[in-house]
Design a protein around this motif. Sequence first.
Motif, mmCIF file in Angstrom:
data_model
loop_
_atom_site.group_PDB
_atom_site.id
_atom_site.type_symbol
_atom_site.label_atom_id
_atom_site.label_comp_id
_atom_site.label_asym_id
_atom_site.label_seq_id
_atom_site.Cartn_x
_atom_site.Cartn_y
_atom_site.Cartn_z
ATOM 1 N N THR A 1 0.816 -1.220 0.000
ATOM 2 C CA THR A 1 0.000 0.000 0.000
ATOM 3 C C THR A 1 0.850 1.271 0.000
ATOM 4 O O THR A 1 0.340 2.342 -0.302
ATOM 5 C CB THR A 1 -0.932 0.014 1.227
ATOM 6 O OG1 THR A 1 -0.167 -0.265 2.404
ATOM 7 C CG2 THR A 1 -2.032 -1.018 1.075
ATOM 8 N N ASP A 2 2.141 1.161 0.353
ATOM 9 C CA ASP A 2 3.008 2.340 0.280
ATOM 10 C C ASP A 2 3.181 2.815 -1.162
ATOM 11 O O ASP A 2 3.614 3.948 -1.393
ATOM 12 C CB ASP A 2 4.392 2.023 0.866
ATOM 13 C CG ASP A 2 4.366 2.001 2.389
ATOM 14 O OD1 ASP A 2 3.832 2.947 2.980
ATOM 15 O OD2 ASP A 2 4.859 1.023 2.979
ATOM 16 N N PHE A 3 2.848 1.956 -2.119
ATOM 17 C CA PHE A 3 3.044 2.304 -3.524
ATOM 18 C C PHE A 3 1.762 2.813 -4.189
ATOM 19 O O PHE A 3 1.717 2.966 -5.404
ATOM 20 C CB PHE A 3 3.577 1.080 -4.290
ATOM 21 C CG PHE A 3 4.935 0.644 -3.813
ATOM 22 C CD1 PHE A 3 6.084 1.263 -4.276
ATOM 23 C CD2 PHE A 3 5.067 -0.372 -2.873
ATOM 24 C CE1 PHE A 3 7.332 0.875 -3.833
ATOM 25 C CE2 PHE A 3 6.312 -0.768 -2.418
ATOM 26 C CZ PHE A 3 7.453 -0.141 -2.896
ATOM 27 N N VAL A 4 0.720 3.064 -3.407
ATOM 28 C CA VAL A 4 -0.492 3.677 -3.965
ATOM 29 C C VAL A 4 -0.600 5.096 -3.389
ATOM 30 O O VAL A 4 -0.461 5.311 -2.179
ATOM 31 C CB VAL A 4 -1.760 2.847 -3.664
ATOM 32 C CG1 VAL A 4 -1.718 1.542 -4.420
ATOM 33 C CG2 VAL A 4 -1.927 2.603 -2.183
ATOM 34 N N PRO A 5 -0.843 6.097 -4.229
ATOM 35 C CA PRO A 5 -0.722 7.502 -3.796
ATOM 36 C C PRO A 5 -1.669 7.930 -2.680
ATOM 37 O O PRO A 5 -1.333 8.808 -1.892
ATOM 38 C CB PRO A 5 -1.022 8.279 -5.087
ATOM 39 C CG PRO A 5 -0.697 7.333 -6.191
ATOM 40 C CD PRO A 5 -1.048 5.971 -5.687
ATOM 41 N N LEU A 6 -2.866 7.339 -2.606
ATOM 42 C CA LEU A 6 -3.846 7.827 -1.631
ATOM 43 C C LEU A 6 -3.732 7.183 -0.254
ATOM 44 O O LEU A 6 -4.434 7.588 0.676
ATOM 45 C CB LEU A 6 -5.279 7.586 -2.149
ATOM 46 C CG LEU A 6 -5.912 8.674 -3.003
ATOM 47 C CD1 LEU A 6 -7.373 8.317 -3.302
ATOM 48 C CD2 LEU A 6 -5.854 10.035 -2.324
ATOM 49 N N TYR A 7 -2.853 6.183 -0.126
ATOM 50 C CA TYR A 7 -2.815 5.438 1.140
ATOM 51 C C TYR A 7 -2.473 6.344 2.330
ATOM 52 O O TYR A 7 -3.174 6.350 3.347
ATOM 53 C CB TYR A 7 -1.808 4.291 1.041
ATOM 54 C CG TYR A 7 -1.550 3.616 2.368
ATOM 55 C CD1 TYR A 7 -2.556 2.917 3.025
ATOM 56 C CD2 TYR A 7 -0.292 3.696 2.986
ATOM 57 C CE1 TYR A 7 -2.329 2.305 4.243
ATOM 58 C CE2 TYR A 7 -0.053 3.078 4.202
ATOM 59 C CZ TYR A 7 -1.076 2.390 4.828
ATOM 60 O OH TYR A 7 -0.846 1.796 6.042
ATOM 61 N N HIS A 8 -1.398 7.106 2.210
ATOM 62 C CA HIS A 8 -0.981 7.943 3.343
ATOM 63 C C HIS A 8 -1.971 9.086 3.610
ATOM 64 O O HIS A 8 -2.301 9.348 4.785
ATOM 65 C CB HIS A 8 0.436 8.455 3.112
ATOM 66 C CG HIS A 8 1.447 7.347 3.029
ATOM 67 N ND1 HIS A 8 1.798 6.579 4.123
ATOM 68 C CD2 HIS A 8 2.139 6.847 1.978
ATOM 69 C CE1 HIS A 8 2.680 5.659 3.754
ATOM 70 N NE2 HIS A 8 2.903 5.809 2.456
ATOM 71 N N PRO A 9 -2.495 9.800 2.574
ATOM 72 C CA PRO A 9 -3.556 10.779 2.855
ATOM 73 C C PRO A 9 -4.790 10.141 3.511
ATOM 74 O O PRO A 9 -5.429 10.763 4.363
ATOM 75 C CB PRO A 9 -3.889 11.332 1.456
ATOM 76 C CG PRO A 9 -2.610 11.214 0.696
ATOM 77 C CD PRO A 9 -2.007 9.919 1.180
ATOM 78 N N HIS A 10 -5.111 8.903 3.124
ATOM 79 C CA HIS A 10 -6.262 8.227 3.730
ATOM 80 C C HIS A 10 -6.031 8.010 5.221
ATOM 81 O O HIS A 10 -6.928 8.268 6.042
ATOM 82 C CB HIS A 10 -6.503 6.891 3.014
ATOM 83 C CG HIS A 10 -7.840 6.284 3.312
ATOM 84 N ND1 HIS A 10 -8.159 5.725 4.532
ATOM 85 C CD2 HIS A 10 -8.961 6.187 2.560
ATOM 86 C CE1 HIS A 10 -9.405 5.274 4.500
ATOM 87 N NE2 HIS A 10 -9.913 5.556 3.324
ATOM 88 N N GLU A 11 -4.844 7.545 5.577
ATOM 89 C CA GLU A 11 -4.533 7.328 6.989
ATOM 90 C C GLU A 11 -4.526 8.652 7.760
ATOM 91 O O GLU A 11 -5.014 8.737 8.896
ATOM 92 C CB GLU A 11 -3.171 6.634 7.117
ATOM 93 C CG GLU A 11 -3.139 5.227 6.560
ATOM 94 C CD GLU A 11 -4.071 4.290 7.323
ATOM 95 O OE1 GLU A 11 -4.001 4.260 8.566
ATOM 96 O OE2 GLU A 11 -4.899 3.615 6.671
ATOM 97 N N LEU A 12 -3.980 9.703 7.147
ATOM 98 C CA LEU A 12 -3.942 11.023 7.797
ATOM 99 C C LEU A 12 -5.354 11.571 7.993
ATOM 100 O O LEU A 12 -5.673 12.130 9.059
ATOM 101 C CB LEU A 12 -3.123 11.991 6.941
ATOM 102 C CG LEU A 12 -1.603 11.765 6.906
ATOM 103 C CD1 LEU A 12 -0.973 12.556 5.761
ATOM 104 C CD2 LEU A 12 -0.968 12.182 8.235
#
Length: 258
Positions: A200-211
Amino acid sequence: MSDVGRIATGTRSRLAELVRQPTTLAMLVLLPPVVIEMYGVAMESFPQVLGASADPATVGRVTGTLFAVAFLAGLVGLFQVISAASGDERLAVAGFPRSALLASRLVTMVVVAAVAAVVAFAAFAVRVEVAAPALAFGVLGLAGLVYGLLGVVVGSLLPRELEGSIVLVFLADVDNALSSGLFPVDASASLPVVGELSATDFVPLYHPHELFTAAVLDGELADGHLAPALGWVAVLLAAAFLAYVRSTGDGAFGGWGA
């Protein structure tokens, strides 16, 4: 005229073009509330999601909000670079600096993404209590920036409106599904220097989703997700720069700044 003046003039011109298109305005105003409510209603019929810290309807509305902002910002980025291919080359030949042309298109994309984030956040906050509104809104803007830049890259690789739009919607849909945690992905890899990375680190929305989830539910900045999200912005900004040069130049950097 200074570069700042050229950027301001170019941005006003492109925003005026967007405002004169009723379909674009309707999408910005109507699409986020509809998408957010559809995701929420669809998830209401599901049992509690394993591992989720919120009820299914809230999980659905969080996912729908990020998708709406990403989708709209991505489309704006896509059409910005497609229109640049036919228009900016002539302006560059006439003496308009390419750096100012690119900056005005990126500023236009950021403004539209911010408007989409405002509309989406307002629609979301009506249905879900937000623990940290300012932080949550900032994360939505970050998600819009990521997908706006991704739209610029897609528009350079597929400079046709229909094909580019289909690919962008497909990417946003799959990315959003993987980032939501509704379909857990256990694959991971260990890279030198970087260390352990999950798929999931390689999909752009993963980190904004967690934030966004942490800001909405806990009122906190999710540990370890801001830096990777900003890293995506940096990588996509560099890719967008190269994509713009490829779309408007002669394949070399000689005309940049002319």
